[in-house]
Design an enzyme around this catalytic site. Structure first.
Site, PDB file in Angstrom:
ATOM      1  N   SER A  11       0.835  -1.211   0.000  1.00 40.84           N
ATOM      2  CA  SER A  11       0.000   0.000   0.000  1.00 40.84           C
ATOM      3  C   SER A  11       0.868   1.258   0.000  1.00 40.84           C
ATOM      4  O   SER A  11       0.364   2.343  -0.268  1.00 40.84           O
ATOM      5  CB  SER A  11      -0.885   0.001   1.245  1.00 40.84           C
ATOM      6  OG  SER A  11      -0.071   0.027   2.398  1.00 40.84           O
ATOM      7  N   CYS A  73       2.546  -7.099   1.521  1.00 41.74           N
ATOM      8  CA  CYS A  73       1.572  -6.446   2.394  1.00 41.74           C
ATOM      9  C   CYS A  73       0.703  -7.543   2.998  1.00 41.74           C
ATOM     10  O   CYS A  73       0.106  -8.334   2.264  1.00 41.74           O
ATOM     11  CB  CYS A  73       0.724  -5.504   1.536  1.00 41.74           C
ATOM     12  SG  CYS A  73      -0.661  -4.733   2.380  1.00 41.74           S
ATOM     13  N   CYS A 184       2.535  -6.441   9.928  1.00 40.84           N
ATOM     14  CA  CYS A 184       2.309  -5.447   8.875  1.00 40.84           C
ATOM     15  C   CYS A 184       3.692  -5.028   8.420  1.00 40.84           C
ATOM     16  O   CYS A 184       4.586  -4.791   9.257  1.00 40.84           O
ATOM     17  CB  CYS A 184       1.535  -4.255   9.435  1.00 40.84           C
ATOM     18  SG  CYS A 184       1.522  -2.807   8.341  1.00 40.84           S
TER      19      CYS A 184
HETATM   20  N1  DGL Z   1       1.870  -2.776   4.896  1.00 46.98           N
HETATM   21  C1  DGL Z   1       0.579  -3.322   4.971  1.00 46.98           C
HETATM   22  C2  DGL Z   1       0.483  -4.621   5.705  1.00 46.98           C
HETATM   23  O1  DGL Z   1       1.455  -5.342   5.724  1.00 46.98           O
HETATM   24  C3  DGL Z   1      -0.619  -2.449   4.950  1.00 46.98           C
HETATM   25  C4  DGL Z   1      -0.667  -1.277   5.826  1.00 46.98           C
HETATM   26  C5  DGL Z   1      -1.819  -0.416   5.444  1.00 46.98           C
HETATM   27  O2  DGL Z   1      -1.789   0.102   4.334  1.00 46.98           O
HETATM   28  O3  DGL Z   1      -2.765  -0.293   6.253  1.00 46.98           O
HETATM   29  O4  DGL Z   1      -0.527  -4.964   6.226  1.00 46.98           O
END
Ligand code: DGL
Length: 256
Positions: A11, A73, A184
């Site tokens: 994202s 992600c 995340c």
């Molecule tokens: N980096 C992402 C993940 O691993 C998403 C974070 C987001 O955009 O809320 O969940």
């Protein structure tokens, strides 16, 4: 075919924590990194929106002749990985998931906190993962609604981040948390701040495991590059601004 890039998306800046592991393991490969910073954070969007955005990103990157796709992600992986694998069964698609296994194996009968976006923790994929380790550890999911957004703005320490982390962990102040899973891909960038607030406890993220899995999948298809020179990384952002690309590069070379 072997010279074609490995595409990586997130994202926003988070997936760069995975890209760093990929590059450390396979420095001769070429990479395209796409951050959908215009639409970040994904974690507070609806499942339908995250699915549509993930499919759009994946198809755009496949159109750029990538040889594999890494969904860097956790949120997009939980929502879109099986959908994309069904739609493109022959294309190597690698996802990332909270590194519960190493955390549970680290210490017997321990208490493990899992920080992730609300979507990741609500999705079926995480529920199944949690079920498979529930008998070996006490697992505490900690939904972190605002954290990815802060990191996306380049805030990785200081008063705002520290007090938000304190707020997130306040309900568990009477627990003895043995380790924390960073579910995340944005969170590895705040490791120092996390340790400052939570103490020197082990933090586990899925970046290295994802890099190893990508290597395994490429090798299986005889797609590994094996070059002597270092590969290129092409950073792209849906924000289409030079400042954003500079931010991505800064995160890429940030000390862990
Ligand atoms: N980096 C992402 C993940 O691993 C998403 C974070 C987001 O955009 O809320 O969940």
């Amino acid at each position: 075919m072997k010279d074609k890039p490995i595409a990586v998306f997130d994202s926003g800046v988070g997936g760069i924590s995975v890209l760093r592991e990929l590059y450390a393991l396979m420095p001769d490969e070429n990479y395209i990194y796409f951050g959908d910073s215009l639409n970040a954070p994904y974690g507070s969007k609806s499942v339908k929106e995250v699915l549509a955005l993930s499919v759009k990103n994946a198809e755009m990157l496949m159109g750029m002749e990538a040889k594999a796709l890494v969904i860097a992600c956790n949120t997009a992986t939980s929502v879109a990985a099986s959908f994309l694998r069904e739609r493109y069964p022959d294309f190597p698609i690698i996802g990332v998931e909270p590194a519960l296994k190493p955390a549970v194996l680290f210490k017997e009968n321990s208490t493990v906190a899992v920080m992730a976006t609300p979507i990741t923790l609500k999705e079926e994929k995480f529920k199944k993962l949690m079920e498979s380790f529930n008998s070996q550890a006490k697992i505490i999911p900690v939904p972190c609604e605002k954290l990815a957004g802060m990191i996306e703005r380049g805030i990785i320490g200081g008063e705002e981040t520290e007090s938000y982390i304190k707020e997130l962990f306040y309900p568990y102040k009477d627990e003895k948390i043995d380790s924390v899973v960073l579910g995340c891909t944005h969170y590895p960038f705040i490791k120092k701040t996390l340790k400052k607030v939570l103490g020197d406890i082990p933090l586990f993220d899925g970046g290295e495991g994802t890099a190893r899995e990508t290597m395994r999948r490429l090798s299986e298809k005889d797609l590994l590059k094996h070059g002597k020179e270092k590969g290129n990384i092409n950073f792209l952002s849906s924000k289409e601004s030079i400042e954003e690309i500079l931010l991505y590069k800064k995160f890429f070379s940030q000390e862990a």
